[in-house]
Design an enzyme around this catalytic site. Structure first.
Site, PDB file in Angstrom:
ATOM      1  N   GLN A  12      55.115  49.228 102.488  1.00 54.28           N
ATOM      2  CA  GLN A  12      55.498  48.098 103.500  1.00 54.28           C
ATOM      3  C   GLN A  12      56.942  47.808 103.390  1.00 54.28           C
ATOM      4  OE1 GLN A  12      53.996  43.796 104.434  1.00 54.28           O
ATOM      5  NE2 GLN A  12      55.133  43.863 102.653  1.00 54.28           N
ATOM      6  N   ALA A  79      57.934  51.458  94.122  1.00 48.33           N
ATOM      7  CA  ALA A  79      56.630  52.352  93.972  1.00 48.33           C
ATOM      8  C   ALA A  79      55.908  51.399  92.726  1.00 48.33           C
ATOM      9  CB  ALA A  79      56.668  53.630  93.264  1.00 48.33           C
ATOM     10  N   SER A  82      49.960  48.364  93.896  1.00 49.38           N
ATOM     11  CA  SER A  82      50.005  47.120  94.144  1.00 49.38           C
ATOM     12  C   SER A  82      49.005  46.203  94.479  1.00 49.38           C
ATOM     13  CB  SER A  82      51.079  47.255  95.117  1.00 49.38           C
ATOM     14  OG  SER A  82      50.543  47.279  96.535  1.00 49.38           O
ATOM     15  N   SER A 123      57.230  40.578  90.377  1.00 48.42           N
ATOM     16  CA  SER A 123      56.252  39.852  91.321  1.00 48.42           C
ATOM     17  C   SER A 123      55.895  38.373  90.848  1.00 48.42           C
ATOM     18  CB  SER A 123      54.887  40.582  91.199  1.00 48.42           C
ATOM     19  OG  SER A 123      53.751  39.817  91.806  1.00 48.42           O
ATOM     20  N   GLU A 125      53.119  37.319  91.016  1.00 54.94           N
ATOM     21  CA  GLU A 125      51.600  37.487  90.197  1.00 54.94           C
ATOM     22  C   GLU A 125      51.915  37.312  88.568  1.00 54.94           C
ATOM     23  OE1 GLU A 125      48.937  37.722  91.856  1.00 54.94           O
ATOM     24  OE2 GLU A 125      47.647  38.496  90.247  1.00 54.94           O
ATOM     25  N   TYR A 147      47.343  44.072  86.964  1.00 53.50           N
ATOM     26  CA  TYR A 147      48.621  44.263  87.746  1.00 53.50           C
ATOM     27  C   TYR A 147      49.528  43.184  87.167  1.00 53.50           C
ATOM     28  CZ  TYR A 147      51.806  43.719  91.645  1.00 53.50           C
ATOM     29  OH  TYR A 147      52.969  43.621  92.392  1.00 53.50           O
ATOM     30  N   VAL A 187      44.965  40.014 101.942  1.00 56.68           N
ATOM     31  CA  VAL A 187      44.241  39.079 102.740  1.00 56.68           C
ATOM     32  C   VAL A 187      44.855  38.884 104.166  1.00 56.68           C
ATOM     33  CG1 VAL A 187      45.197  37.007 101.772  1.00 56.68           C
ATOM     34  CG2 VAL A 187      42.927  37.054 102.294  1.00 56.68           C
ATOM     35  N   LYS A 190      44.143  41.692 106.516  1.00 57.61           N
ATOM     36  CA  LYS A 190      42.801  41.887 106.719  1.00 57.61           C
ATOM     37  C   LYS A 190      42.339  40.608 107.779  1.00 57.61           C
ATOM     38  CE  LYS A 190      38.544  41.668 104.088  1.00 57.61           C
ATOM     39  NZ  LYS A 190      37.669  41.347 102.899  1.00 57.61           N
TER      40      LYS A 190
HETATM   41  P1  NAP Z   1      52.928  48.937  99.172  1.00 56.79           P
HETATM   42  O1  NAP Z   1      52.631  48.885 100.504  1.00 56.79           O
HETATM   43  O2  NAP Z   1      51.655  48.929  98.145  1.00 56.79           O
HETATM   44  O3  NAP Z   1      53.763  50.489  98.607  1.00 56.79           O
HETATM   45  C1  NAP Z   1      53.484  50.839  97.349  1.00 56.79           C
HETATM   46  C2  NAP Z   1      54.193  52.189  97.271  1.00 56.79           C
HETATM   47  O4  NAP Z   1      54.261  52.614  96.192  1.00 56.79           O
HETATM   48  C3  NAP Z   1      53.748  53.325  98.345  1.00 56.79           C
HETATM   49  O5  NAP Z   1      54.965  53.725  98.843  1.00 56.79           O
HETATM   50  C4  NAP Z   1      52.929  54.274  97.499  1.00 56.79           C
HETATM   51  O6  NAP Z   1      53.053  55.337  97.829  1.00 56.79           O
HETATM   52  C5  NAP Z   1      54.145  54.060  96.257  1.00 56.79           C
HETATM   53  N1  NAP Z   1      53.294  54.666  94.799  1.00 56.79           N
HETATM   54  C6  NAP Z   1      52.366  54.118  94.394  1.00 56.79           C
HETATM   55  N2  NAP Z   1      51.932  55.072  93.294  1.00 56.79           N
HETATM   56  C7  NAP Z   1      53.025  55.860  93.086  1.00 56.79           C
HETATM   57  C8  NAP Z   1      53.400  56.867  92.087  1.00 56.79           C
HETATM   58  N3  NAP Z   1      52.762  57.046  91.168  1.00 56.79           N
HETATM   59  N4  NAP Z   1      54.621  57.353  92.194  1.00 56.79           N
HETATM   60  C9  NAP Z   1      55.541  57.241  93.442  1.00 56.79           C
HETATM   61  N5  NAP Z   1      55.244  56.370  94.277  1.00 56.79           N
HETATM   62  C10 NAP Z   1      53.906  55.582  94.179  1.00 56.79           C
HETATM   63  O7  NAP Z   1      53.436  47.878  98.328  1.00 56.79           O
HETATM   64  P2  NAP Z   1      54.563  46.853  98.883  1.00 56.79           P
HETATM   65  O8  NAP Z   1      53.935  45.590  99.476  1.00 56.79           O
HETATM   66  O9  NAP Z   1      55.741  47.532  99.743  1.00 56.79           O
HETATM   67  O10 NAP Z   1      55.396  46.354  97.542  1.00 56.79           O
HETATM   68  C11 NAP Z   1      56.505  46.911  96.969  1.00 56.79           C
HETATM   69  C12 NAP Z   1      56.698  46.848  95.707  1.00 56.79           C
HETATM   70  O11 NAP Z   1      56.886  45.275  95.638  1.00 56.79           O
HETATM   71  C13 NAP Z   1      55.594  46.950  94.764  1.00 56.79           C
HETATM   72  O12 NAP Z   1      56.052  47.362  93.767  1.00 56.79           O
HETATM   73  C14 NAP Z   1      54.644  45.673  94.717  1.00 56.79           C
HETATM   74  O13 NAP Z   1      54.136  45.567  93.367  1.00 56.79           O
HETATM   75  C15 NAP Z   1      55.793  44.734  94.605  1.00 56.79           C
HETATM   76  N6  NAP Z   1      55.569  43.332  95.324  1.00 56.79           N
HETATM   77  C16 NAP Z   1      54.936  43.170  96.488  1.00 56.79           C
HETATM   78  C17 NAP Z   1      54.863  41.859  96.754  1.00 56.79           C
HETATM   79  C18 NAP Z   1      54.393  41.677  98.451  1.00 56.79           C
HETATM   80  O14 NAP Z   1      53.889  40.892  98.519  1.00 56.79           O
HETATM   81  N7  NAP Z   1      54.469  42.733  99.190  1.00 56.79           N
HETATM   82  C19 NAP Z   1      55.160  40.903  96.099  1.00 56.79           C
HETATM   83  C20 NAP Z   1      55.789  40.989  94.980  1.00 56.79           C
HETATM   84  C21 NAP Z   1      56.151  42.318  94.527  1.00 56.79           C
HETATM   85  P3  NAP Z   1      51.700  56.045  98.803  1.00 56.79           P
HETATM   86  O15 NAP Z   1      52.197  55.394 100.054  1.00 56.79           O
HETATM   87  O16 NAP Z   1      51.826  57.276  98.649  1.00 56.79           O
HETATM   88  O17 NAP Z   1      50.384  55.328  98.685  1.00 56.79           O
HETATM   89  O1  G4F Z   2      46.691  39.296  99.886  1.00 54.18           O
HETATM   90  P1  G4F Z   2      46.090  39.401  98.456  1.00 54.18           P
HETATM   91  O2  G4F Z   2      45.172  40.637  97.988  1.00 54.18           O
HETATM   92  O3  G4F Z   2      47.680  39.342  97.584  1.00 54.18           O
HETATM   93  P2  G4F Z   2      47.692  39.130  95.880  1.00 54.18           P
HETATM   94  O4  G4F Z   2      46.578  39.305  95.214  1.00 54.18           O
HETATM   95  O5  G4F Z   2      48.456  37.392  95.939  1.00 54.18           O
HETATM   96  O6  G4F Z   2      48.803  40.097  95.536  1.00 54.18           O
HETATM   97  C1  G4F Z   2      49.990  40.237  96.707  1.00 54.18           C
HETATM   98  O7  G4F Z   2      51.077  39.519  95.988  1.00 54.18           O
HETATM   99  C2  G4F Z   2      51.828  39.648  94.865  1.00 54.18           C
HETATM  100  C3  G4F Z   2      52.605  38.644  95.031  1.00 54.18           C
HETATM  101  O8  G4F Z   2      52.198  37.444  94.303  1.00 54.18           O
HETATM  102  C4  G4F Z   2      52.091  41.182  94.893  1.00 54.18           C
HETATM  103  F1  G4F Z   2      52.702  41.262  93.601  1.00 54.18           F
HETATM  104  C5  G4F Z   2      50.776  42.207  94.902  1.00 54.18           C
HETATM  105  O9  G4F Z   2      51.293  43.477  95.074  1.00 54.18           O
HETATM  106  C6  G4F Z   2      50.149  41.832  96.278  1.00 54.18           C
HETATM  107  O10 G4F Z   2      51.234  42.328  97.230  1.00 54.18           O
HETATM  108  O11 G4F Z   2      45.302  38.039  97.943  1.00 54.18           O
HETATM  109  C7  G4F Z   2      45.901  36.856  98.251  1.00 54.18           C
HETATM  110  C8  G4F Z   2      44.943  35.794  97.798  1.00 54.18           C
HETATM  111  C9  G4F Z   2      44.196  36.023  96.479  1.00 54.18           C
HETATM  112  O12 G4F Z   2      44.061  34.647  95.826  1.00 54.18           O
HETATM  113  C10 G4F Z   2      42.529  36.361  97.023  1.00 54.18           C
HETATM  114  O13 G4F Z   2      41.601  36.056  95.989  1.00 54.18           O
HETATM  115  O14 G4F Z   2      43.751  35.913  98.852  1.00 54.18           O
HETATM  116  C11 G4F Z   2      42.574  35.648  98.601  1.00 54.18           C
HETATM  117  N1  G4F Z   2      41.429  36.407  99.214  1.00 54.18           N
HETATM  118  C12 G4F Z   2      40.428  35.897  99.708  1.00 54.18           C
HETATM  119  N2  G4F Z   2      39.547  36.898 100.400  1.00 54.18           N
HETATM  120  C13 G4F Z   2      41.231  37.665  99.373  1.00 54.18           C
HETATM  121  C14 G4F Z   2      40.244  37.845 100.067  1.00 54.18           C
HETATM  122  N3  G4F Z   2      42.097  38.551  99.185  1.00 54.18           N
HETATM  123  C15 G4F Z   2      41.990  39.925  99.523  1.00 54.18           C
HETATM  124  N4  G4F Z   2      42.787  40.913  99.423  1.00 54.18           N
HETATM  125  N5  G4F Z   2      40.709  40.034 100.179  1.00 54.18           N
HETATM  126  C16 G4F Z   2      39.836  39.250 100.794  1.00 54.18           C
HETATM  127  O15 G4F Z   2      38.875  39.418 101.295  1.00 54.18           O
END
Ligand code: NAP
Ligand code: G4F
Length: 322
Positions: A12, A79, A82, A123, A125, A147, A187, A190
C-alpha cells in the site's frame, strides 16, 4: 538526479510513495521479492516510470548488490511482514524480515555509502498496551504481538545506527493508515469490501473480531508525504505520525454501512477466530512534533476516508475491475 530505493514498493505505502517521488522527479527503484505470481497490482500504472529490481530483506547480498548498482540518495525501508495476526503464526519469519531485515539494510548502507539517507517504517503497534494517552515519541513501548516486538527492534536499531555510525537514519512511528489500496485482510478494507459485497448481493454477512478496539486512522497518501519530509530535514530523528483522533472498529462499521444505507447491526457477526491472543485496545497519537518540525498535517479526515474506501470498493466490484 535524486534516486530513491523503496523496499515494499508493491505494498500500500510503497505505491503511494512511488507516486509522490515520481512527482518530485526522483528516479524510483523498487525492490520486489521473487514470486511465482505477479505482485504488481498496486503499481501497474507506474511500471513505465519506475525501475523494479529483485531483492529480499532476508538476503544481505541482494541488498548490498542493489545499493552498489543503483547508488540511491535515499532508501525507504517499507518492506515487512506487516499483518499482526500472521505474526503469531510465523513469529520467526516476522522477526527475520521485520526486525533483522532492517539491520541488513543498515549494514548495506554502512558498507556501500554512509551518505545514503534511510527511512524506517516503524509502527504505533510498538506502543501496544499503551503506557500513556496520547502516544508521542517519548512514550515507552509495550508491544503486544511478535510483529510489534519486531518493529521495536527495527526502531531501536535505526536509532542505534544513527548514534553509532552517524548515519542519517530516521524512524517514522506511523499510526494506522488506510486507503482503497489497503490489503483486504486489514479490518478497514475488510469492512469496506464487505459493505460493497453485501450491498451488491454478493455476500450475506461480515464476520469480525473485537469491535471495541480503537485506532487512530489516517489516509496513506497523506502519510507518505511525512516519510519524504523526514528525509529532507537537516538531521535524522524519530517522528510520530497520526491524526490525533481515535475511533472504534464499531464506529468504522457504522459509517461504512451507513454510507451504503445499511445498518451494520443486521450484518456484522462476531467471530472468535478474529480475536487476538493479546489485543492493542487503544491507539491515539500526539503528532505535535511532526506538525511543528516537519510542517506536516493530515488532509483527509476519518469520515472521508471511510466513505471513499466504500465508494471505491463499490465501483471495483460493480464494474468487475480489479
Ligand atoms: P503492506 O501493504 O503489507 O506491504 C508490505 C510490503 O513488504 C510488500 O511490498 C511486500 O511484498 C514486502 N515484503 C514483505 N516481505 C518482504 C521481504 N522478505 N523482502 C522484500 N519485501 C518484502 O504494508 P503497508 O501497509 O504498505 O506498510 C508499509 C510499512 O509500514 C510496513 O513495514 C508496515 O509494517 C509499516 N506500517 C504500516 C502501517 C499501516 O497502517 N499501513 C502503520 C505503521 C507501520 P509482496 O507484495 O511481495 O508481499
Ligand atoms: O486492521 P488491523 O488488522 O490493523 P492493526 O493490527 O492495528 O495493524 C495495522 O496497523 C499497525 C499500526 O498500528 C501497523 F503497524 C500494522 O502493519 C498494520 O498495518 O486491526 C485493527 C483492529 C485490531 O484491534 C483488531 O483486533 O481491528 C480489530 N479487528 C476486529 N475484527 C480486526 C477484525 N482486525 C482484522 N484484521 N480482522 C478482523 O476481522
Amino acid at each position: 538526479m535524486a534516486v530513491a530505493l523503496i523496499t515494499g514498493i508493491t505494498g500500500q505505502d510503497g505505491s503511494y510513495l512511488a507516486e509522490l517521488l515520481l512527482s518530485k522527479d526522483y528516479k524510483v527503484v523498487g525492490v520486489v521479492r521473487r514470486s511465482s505470481t505477479s505482485a504488481f497490482e498496486r503499481i501497474e500504472h507506474l511500471l513505465d516510470d519506475i525501475t523494479t529490481v529483485q531483492g529480499d530483506l532476508h538476503d544481505q547480498g541482494s541488498l548490498l548488490g542493489l545499493l552498489e548498482e543503483y547508488r540511491p540518495t535515499e532508501v525507504y525501508n517499507l518492506a515487512a511482514q506487516s499483518f499482526v495476526p500472521t505474526s503469531w503464526n510465523q513469529p520467526a519469519l516476522t522477526g527475520d524480515v521485520t526486525a533483522l531485515g532492517v539491520t541488513r539494510m543498515l549494514e548495506a548502507i554502512r558498507f556501500v555509502d554512509t551518505k545514503i539517507k534511510f527511512y524506517q517504517a516503524s509502527s504505533s503497534e510498538m506502543f501496544g498496551r499503551v503506557q500513556e494517552v496520547p502516544q508521542s515519541e517519548s512514550t515507552p513501548f509495550y508491544p503486544r504481538s511478535p510483529y510489534g516486538v519486531a518493529k521495536v527492534y527495527g526502531h531501536w536499531i535505526t536509532v542505534n545506527y544513527r548514534e553509532s555510525f552517524d548515519l542519517f537514519a530516521s524512524s517514522g512511528i506511523l499510526f494506522n493508515h488506510e486507503s482503497p489500496r489497503r490489503g483486504l485482510e486489514f479490518v478497514t478494507r475488510k469492512i469496506t469490501d464487505g459493505v460493497a459485497r453485501i450491498k451488491l448481493g454478493m455476500q450475506k454477512e461480515l464476520r469480525l473480531g473485537n469491535l471495541k478496539a480503537q485506532r487512530d486512522w489516517g489516509f496513506a497518501g497523506d502519510y507518505v508525504e511525512a516519510m519524504w519530509l523526514m528525509l529532507q530535514q537537516d538531521q535524522s530523528d524519530s517522528f510520530v505520525i497520526g491524526t490525533g483522533e481515535t475511533h472504534s472498529v464499531r464506529e468504522f462499521c457504522e459509517i461504512a454501512f451507513g454510507h451504503a444505507d445499511l445498518d451494520y447491526k443486521e450484518y456484522v457477526v462476531k467471530d472468535e477466530r478474529f480475536y487476538r491472543p493479546a489485543e492493542v485496545d487503544l491507539l491515539i497519537s500526539d503528532p505535535s512534533k511532526a506538525y511543528s518540525v516537519l510542517g506536516w498535517e493530515p488532509v483527509v479526515g476519518f469520515k472521508e476516508l471511510v466513505t471513499v474506501m466504500v465508494d471505491e470498493d463499490m465501483e471495483r466490484l460493480s464494474t468487475g475491475t480489479k
